[in-house]
Design a protein around this motif. Structure first.
Motif, PDB file in Angstrom:
ATOM      1  N   LYS A   1       0.707  -1.154   0.153  1.00  0.00           N
ATOM      2  CA  LYS A   1       0.242  -0.468   0.110  1.00  0.00           C
ATOM      3  C   LYS A   1       1.012   1.209  -0.425  1.00  0.00           C
ATOM      4  CE  LYS A   1      -4.933  -0.374   1.764  1.00  0.00           C
ATOM      5  NZ  LYS A   1      -4.349  -2.243   2.143  1.00  0.00           N
ATOM      6  N   LEU A   2       1.010   2.155  -1.143  1.00  0.00           N
ATOM      7  CA  LEU A   2       1.628   2.915  -0.748  1.00  0.00           C
ATOM      8  C   LEU A   2       1.362   4.427  -0.148  1.00  0.00           C
ATOM      9  CD1 LEU A   2       3.942   4.785  -2.254  1.00  0.00           C
ATOM     10  CD2 LEU A   2       2.235   5.631  -3.740  1.00  0.00           C
ATOM     11  N   LYS A   3       1.905   4.176   1.184  1.00  0.00           N
ATOM     12  CA  LYS A   3       1.689   5.230   2.430  1.00  0.00           C
ATOM     13  C   LYS A   3       2.651   6.002   2.725  1.00  0.00           C
ATOM     14  CE  LYS A   3      -0.858   1.728   5.250  1.00  0.00           C
ATOM     15  NZ  LYS A   3      -0.517   0.840   5.615  1.00  0.00           N
ATOM     16  N   ARG A   4       2.045   7.235   2.948  1.00  0.00           N
ATOM     17  CA  ARG A   4       3.757   8.134   2.541  1.00  0.00           C
ATOM     18  C   ARG A   4       4.400   7.761   4.338  1.00  0.00           C
ATOM     19  NH1 ARG A   4       1.838  14.685   2.468  1.00  0.00           N
ATOM     20  NH2 ARG A   4       0.983  14.417   4.975  1.00  0.00           N
ATOM     21  N   PRO A   5       5.977   8.513   3.996  1.00  0.00           N
ATOM     22  CA  PRO A   5       6.751   7.810   5.136  1.00  0.00           C
ATOM     23  C   PRO A   5       5.815   8.433   6.514  1.00  0.00           C
ATOM     24  CG  PRO A   5       8.262   8.051   3.281  1.00  0.00           C
ATOM     25  CD  PRO A   5       6.487   8.441   2.930  1.00  0.00           C
ATOM     26  N   SER A   6       5.759  10.134   6.421  1.00  0.00           N
ATOM     27  CA  SER A   6       5.618  10.587   7.533  1.00  0.00           C
ATOM     28  C   SER A   6       4.447  10.405   7.916  1.00  0.00           C
ATOM     29  CB  SER A   6       5.282  12.073   7.025  1.00  0.00           C
ATOM     30  OG  SER A   6       4.110  12.273   6.043  1.00  0.00           O
ATOM     31  N   ASP A   7       2.921  10.072   7.510  1.00  0.00           N
ATOM     32  CA  ASP A   7       2.051   9.770   8.293  1.00  0.00           C
ATOM     33  C   ASP A   7       1.478   9.039   8.244  1.00  0.00           C
ATOM     34  OD1 ASP A   7       1.026  11.328   6.095  1.00  0.00           O
ATOM     35  OD2 ASP A   7       0.511  13.327   6.934  1.00  0.00           O
ATOM     36  N   GLY A   8       1.763   8.030   7.407  1.00  0.00           N
ATOM     37  CA  GLY A   8       1.279   6.664   6.680  1.00  0.00           C
ATOM     38  C   GLY A   8       0.019   6.779   5.651  1.00  0.00           C
ATOM     39  N   LYS A   9      -0.561   8.677   5.233  1.00  0.00           N
ATOM     40  CA  LYS A   9      -1.308   8.889   4.196  1.00  0.00           C
ATOM     41  C   LYS A   9      -1.829   7.817   2.620  1.00  0.00           C
ATOM     42  CE  LYS A   9      -3.335  12.977   3.309  1.00  0.00           C
ATOM     43  NZ  LYS A   9      -3.435  14.471   3.113  1.00  0.00           N
ATOM     44  N   ILE A  10      -2.107   7.934   2.428  1.00  0.00           N
ATOM     45  CA  ILE A  10      -2.194   7.396   0.956  1.00  0.00           C
ATOM     46  C   ILE A  10      -2.431   8.876   0.595  1.00  0.00           C
ATOM     47  CG2 ILE A  10      -3.800   6.470  -0.931  1.00  0.00           C
ATOM     48  CD1 ILE A  10      -3.719   4.020   0.934  1.00  0.00           C
ATOM     49  N   PRO A  11      -1.174   9.072  -0.719  1.00  0.00           N
ATOM     50  CA  PRO A  11      -1.005  10.129  -1.122  1.00  0.00           C
ATOM     51  C   PRO A  11      -1.541  10.352  -2.358  1.00  0.00           C
ATOM     52  CG  PRO A  11       1.157   9.026  -1.663  1.00  0.00           C
ATOM     53  CD  PRO A  11      -0.334   8.567  -0.928  1.00  0.00           C
ATOM     54  N   LYS A  12      -2.555  11.287  -2.535  1.00  0.00           N
ATOM     55  CA  LYS A  12      -3.238  11.855  -4.132  1.00  0.00           C
ATOM     56  C   LYS A  12      -2.700  12.799  -5.122  1.00  0.00           C
ATOM     57  CE  LYS A  12      -7.554  11.864  -2.337  1.00  0.00           C
ATOM     58  NZ  LYS A  12      -6.951  11.058  -0.742  1.00  0.00           N
ATOM     59  N   THR A  13      -1.468  13.523  -4.752  1.00  0.00           N
ATOM     60  CA  THR A  13      -0.738  13.428  -5.271  1.00  0.00           C
ATOM     61  C   THR A  13       0.756  13.545  -5.315  1.00  0.00           C
ATOM     62  OG1 THR A  13      -2.359  15.524  -5.856  1.00  0.00           O
ATOM     63  CG2 THR A  13      -0.060  16.041  -6.731  1.00  0.00           C
ATOM     64  N   VAL A  14       1.133  13.019  -6.321  1.00  0.00           N
ATOM     65  CA  VAL A  14       3.104  13.053  -6.695  1.00  0.00           C
ATOM     66  C   VAL A  14       3.931  13.199  -7.205  1.00  0.00           C
ATOM     67  CG1 VAL A  14       4.212  10.645  -6.243  1.00  0.00           C
ATOM     68  CG2 VAL A  14       1.645  10.230  -5.268  1.00  0.00           C
ATOM     69  N   VAL A  15       4.573  14.166  -7.509  1.00  0.00           N
ATOM     70  CA  VAL A  15       5.055  14.530  -8.267  1.00  0.00           C
ATOM     71  C   VAL A  15       6.827  13.616  -8.385  1.00  0.00           C
ATOM     72  CG1 VAL A  15       7.285  16.995  -8.897  1.00  0.00           C
ATOM     73  CG2 VAL A  15       4.955  16.505  -7.879  1.00  0.00           C
ATOM     74  N   PHE A  16       6.625  13.300  -9.211  1.00  0.00           N
ATOM     75  CA  PHE A  16       8.586  13.232  -9.425  1.00  0.00           C
ATOM     76  C   PHE A  16       9.190  13.919 -10.457  1.00  0.00           C
ATOM     77  CE2 PHE A  16       4.709   9.283 -10.243  1.00  0.00           C
ATOM     78  CZ  PHE A  16       5.515   8.628  -9.416  1.00  0.00           C
ATOM     79  N   VAL A  17      10.792  14.107 -10.095  1.00  0.00           N
ATOM     80  CA  VAL A  17      11.972  15.075 -10.076  1.00  0.00           C
ATOM     81  C   VAL A  17      13.087  13.713 -10.795  1.00  0.00           C
ATOM     82  CG1 VAL A  17      12.892  16.613  -9.733  1.00  0.00           C
ATOM     83  CG2 VAL A  17      11.062  16.709  -7.988  1.00  0.00           C
ATOM     84  N   LYS A  18      13.358  14.337 -12.569  1.00  0.00           N
ATOM     85  CA  LYS A  18      13.920  13.283 -12.627  1.00  0.00           C
ATOM     86  C   LYS A  18      14.992  14.478 -13.213  1.00  0.00           C
ATOM     87  CE  LYS A  18      12.305  11.919 -16.701  1.00  0.00           C
ATOM     88  NZ  LYS A  18      11.786  11.491 -18.308  1.00  0.00           N
ATOM     89  N   CYS A  19      16.383  13.247 -13.870  1.00  0.00           N
ATOM     90  CA  CYS A  19      17.530  13.993 -13.476  1.00  0.00           C
ATOM     91  C   CYS A  19      18.186  14.776 -11.879  1.00  0.00           C
ATOM     92  CB  CYS A  19      17.868  14.955 -14.479  1.00  0.00           C
ATOM     93  SG  CYS A  19      17.560  14.559 -15.969  1.00  0.00           S
ATOM     94  N   VAL A  20      18.471  13.520 -10.553  1.00  0.00           N
ATOM     95  CA  VAL A  20      19.048  14.019  -9.883  1.00  0.00           C
ATOM     96  C   VAL A  20      20.301  13.599  -9.287  1.00  0.00           C
ATOM     97  CG1 VAL A  20      18.322  14.103  -7.166  1.00  0.00           C
ATOM     98  CG2 VAL A  20      16.917  14.696  -8.790  1.00  0.00           C
TER      99      VAL A  20
END
Lengths: 152, 652
Positions: B363-382
């Motif tokens: 289950k994709l839960k975000r690390p901070s509070d376990g909430k299921i994310p609704k908006t995810v941003v991917f940043v390339k070339c880091v």
């Protein structure tokens, strides 16, 4: 190992320069072969000596060539980054920058001595380089360095 | 002297050349053939050698790159050492490039004179043979190492596969799905892991590292440190009671620290071998001296607190290096807030979070509070394509895995939005461009062309501020989770390993192949081959292809019982060597060592340091000969004396 040079009083009429080319086996010698198989003509003044790597060419070979009456010397190797032995031509590059200065100090015009990168697929470039160095050496006239002492 | 039909004879006046050459000192016999390389032509050479009792031969013909081997065999037929032959190249370098006989003929004479001057100074050279130990060492148990080991073993040779982690599997085991087919990574990898473990010709050494490597192709001597596992692998059954009862916990490295494991643990459920290891830094028994629960509960009595590191000395004929990569440490991008904001994660962490056997059970839960994310941003070339803060190279896999992660997100949670900030989309692979098109068209992933300037918190969200260069406007996206596509970089101990084995690496510490195009799996050290991302960023298909290629190279090597060494190698005149060691750093193969010799000076015995050449490693480039200040270093076949003689002969 001392060889007398024939005919010291050179007159420039009908004079043709003698140029020695040290070519690495993997790129430049193959480039010269390709010039041949492609029948690309170039001046006949060059005589090629095959060496495994341009990094094998001891500056003393170059000095000996001038000492024995060569009018020009070409050292040709693989392009930087393409050396068959990884790093040989990097040594060539650094070493012969110094040799050019040394030759100038000895009274040999630096243009008589050239280092070029010629790959096995550059038959035309080989022919062009030979044409260019031949023309330049012709313009400079005969080199008279036979007073140099034996170094090796 | 060869006419080569009319190829040479029409431009070079060979009769005139013959007259000139016959006058040279040491020349006793000259003859011409229409085609020297033909059977009758070669027979004439053999007859000439026998009739005139010749001990040196010059063939004036085409390029030595063409027929040197042919004529070496010819003179050998007459009982002459093949290295007592020289070729004067009067075709490619003369008759084919000069049109007039008056130009070509004197040049041909010069070339022959040079060849004669050289051949007089040739010495008989003999190839020696070295035996080949038909056992391969594969370093690294990721997909590259596993594939190479399996292929070598299937070719019938013994393989030792060394992995420094407690299990094989590597990075691929951490991934959820793989592009562009969306196969489950574990589903295609774990059968191979089991195959490797059960193959009768493969010996797995996990939790082990390379300590020392000596020797050369066919004969490497390797010391392997088998780290103390604190569990006797021979008796452990992998039942799992120990790790279920263990009271100490630690962050699980396999889950990028997002989940926990016990102090006695296997990194993941399908680990191979399925034998736990005790992490002594976090184990109560080792830190506090009390506990020992695992030992008490182990039904097989396998737990062994007294176990020590073991040093194994093994002989191998070939080494495949498949040590993989690490991820760029992007803490240098302070503006992205990694480490500061728990919901800014790396691509690999995303893989673990979305994986069914990961810390969140898929289950994709975000690390901070376990909430299921609704908006995810991917940043390339880091870290990649960024000379200022990272590396200038392209990390090659990020475009594709970002597209994959965005697809996985949209597939699992259609209500979630996915945004990708990119510089370019690079999809150079079979089915890759189609995959990316699916991401945008079928899965509605929003691609924004531009770099992210800053990420900062707002409420429980993160604001990603960047530029959309196609629109020419600044954009701000309020995201629940930010995934950074961090670059693949060389392992931090890569350079050290390369030095230990003795091959080269580039400025980024990726291992250098012998030739970027034509020898992509060999190193410039004979017998050492490369597979996978240790050579440069690579995806799984390329890694597997390279691993199989490396395996073929090993199998080729092992198809022979003995190797012929190149006789044209460097040689040291110990009498004049001053032991200055200037030759040593010029050698790209690490073939020069220093040894101590003893000699008599007057009535005393003195010891002196001199250079020595390992003929198994030397490739005959001659770099050392020029570096040598006393002229003690020479190259057989291209000696200083030979080359100078050629120079003098030409200048005559």
């Amino acid at each position: 190992m001392s060889v007398e040079r024939a005919g010291t009083g050179v007159s420039t009429a009908g004079w043709e320069p003698k140029i020695i080319g040290f070519c690495c086996n993997w790129c430049s010698y193959a480039g010269a072969d390709l010039a041949g198989t492609s029948r690309i003509p170039y001046p006949c003044n060059i005589r090629i000596i095959r060496v495994p790597c341009s990094g094998r060419v001891n500056p003393q070979f170059v000095l000996r060539a001038f000492q024995r009456g060569a009018d020009g010397v070409l050292v040709a190797g693989c392009h930087p980054g393409d050396c068959h032995y990884s790093t040989g031509n990097y040594f060539t590059r650094r070493r012969f920058l110094l040799v050019k200065r040394l030759l100038e100090y000895l009274g040999i015009e630096p243009r008589r001595f050239q280092v070029r990168w010629i790959s096995g697929s550059e038959g035309q470039k080989f022919a062009d380089v030979v044409a260019e160095i031949t023309e330049q050496v012709k313009a400079l006239g005969p080199a008279k360095m036979d007073k140099m002492r034996d170094v090796m | 002297m060869c006419w080569c039909g009319s190829n040479i004879a029409s431009t070079v006046d060979l009769d005139r050349v013959q007259k000139a050459v016959e006058k040279l000192t040491n020349v006793v016999h000259v003859e011409q053939n229409k085609y020297t390389c033909s059977e009758p032509g070669q027979a004439q050479i053999v007859a000439g050698i026998r009739e005139h009792n010749l001990d040196r031969v010059v063939v004036a013909a085409c390029s030595p790159r063409m027929h040197e081997k042919t004529f070496q065999r010819t003179v050998a037929k007459a009982g002459l050492n093949p290295y007592l032959l020289e070729i004067a190249n009067i075709r490619e370098h003369c008759s084919w490039v000069h049109t007039s006989v008056e130009e070509a003929t004197p040049k041909a004479i010069d070339l022959l004179r040079a060849a004669v001057a050289k051949v007089i100074r040739n010495t008989p050279l003999t190839t020696s043979t070295i035996p080949v130990e038909k056992r391969a060492l594969v370093i690294g148990g990721g997909i590259a190492g596993i594939q190479a080991a399996l292929d070598i073993a299937d070719a019938g040779h013994q393989v030792v596969l060394v992995e420094k982690e407690p299990t094989i599997g590597g990075r691929m085991a951490q991934l959820d799905k793989t592009f562009p087919t969306l196969d489950c990574s574990a589903c295609i990898l774990t059968p191979k892991m089991v195959d490797a473990a059960q193959h009768p010709k493969i010996r797995l050494l996990t939790y082990a590292e390379i300590e020392e490597v000596g020797g050369y192709i066919g004969n490497f001597e390797v010391t392997i440190r088998k780290k103390a596992r604190s569990v006797n692998e021979d008796v452990c059954t992998g039942c799992g009671i120990c790790w279920s009862k263990c009271p100490s916990k630690a962050p699980n490295e396999f889950d990028c620290g997002l989940g926990e494991r016990k102090a006695i643990y296997i990194p993941f459920p399908q680990a191979v071998p399925n034998k736990p290891v005790i992490d002594r830094e976090n184990c109560r028994y080792f830190t506090k001296g009390k506990c020992g629960v695992c030992k008490k509960v182990c039904p097989a009595g396998a737990v062994d607190f007294e176990q020590e590191d073991e040093l194994l000395r093994e002989r191998f004929g070939a080494i495949v290096v498949a040590t993989g990569y690490e991820l760029f440490d992007h803490s240098v991008y302070g503006e992205y807030g990694y480490g500061k904001y728990p919901d800014v994660i790396t691509g690999l962490e995303f893989e673990r979070l979305i994986n069914a056997s990961g810390p969140t059970g898929g289950k994709l839960k975000r690390p901070s509070d376990g909430k299921i994310p609704k908006t995810v941003v991917f940043v390339k070339c880091v870290g990649s394509r960024d000379e200022a803060k990272g590396f200038p190279y392209c990390s090659r896999t990020c475009c594709m895995y970002t597209a994959k992660q965005a697809i996985l997100l949209r597939e699992k949670m259609p209500e979630a939005e996915a945004y990708v900030f990119y510089m370019d989309v690079r999809t150079p692979g079979k089915g890759y461009e189609e995959f990316y098109t699916r991401a945008t068209e079928e899965f509605g992933v929003n691609y924004l062309r531009g770099r992210v300037a800053r990420i900062y918190p707002k409420g429980d969200q993160l604001v990603v501020r960047g530029e959309d260069t196609l629109v020419g406007a600044q954009v701000e996206i309020e995201a629940d989770l930010v995934v950074l596509a961090t670059a693949m970089v060389a392992r931090r101990d890569a350079a050290e390993l390369a030095q230990r084995i003795g091959f080269s690496y580039d400025q980024y510490h990726f291992f250098t192949e012998a030739h970027p195009k034509l020898r992509p799996v060999e190193t410039n050290t004979a017998g050492v081959f490369l597979a996978g991302a240790c050579q440069g960023p690579k995806d799984i298909p390329d890694t597997v292809a390279q691993a199989s290629a490396a395996a073929v190279k090993v199998a080729m090597l092992f198809s022979r019982d003995e190797l012929e060494t190149n006789p044209m190698v460097a040689t040291v005149d110990e009498g004049t060597c001053s032991g200055c060691e200037w030759c040593k750093p010029t050698c790209p193969y690490g073939a020069i060592d220093i040894k101590t010799i003893e000699e008599r000076v007057g009535k005393r015995t003195v010891s002196r340091r001199v250079a020595t050449v390992n003929t198994g490693l030397c490739q005959g480039c001659g770099a050392c000969t020029v570096a040598c200040r006393s002229g003690a270093m020479n190259l057989k076949g291209f000696t200083n004396e030979q080359i100078l003689a050629e120079v003098e002969a030409i200048c005559l």
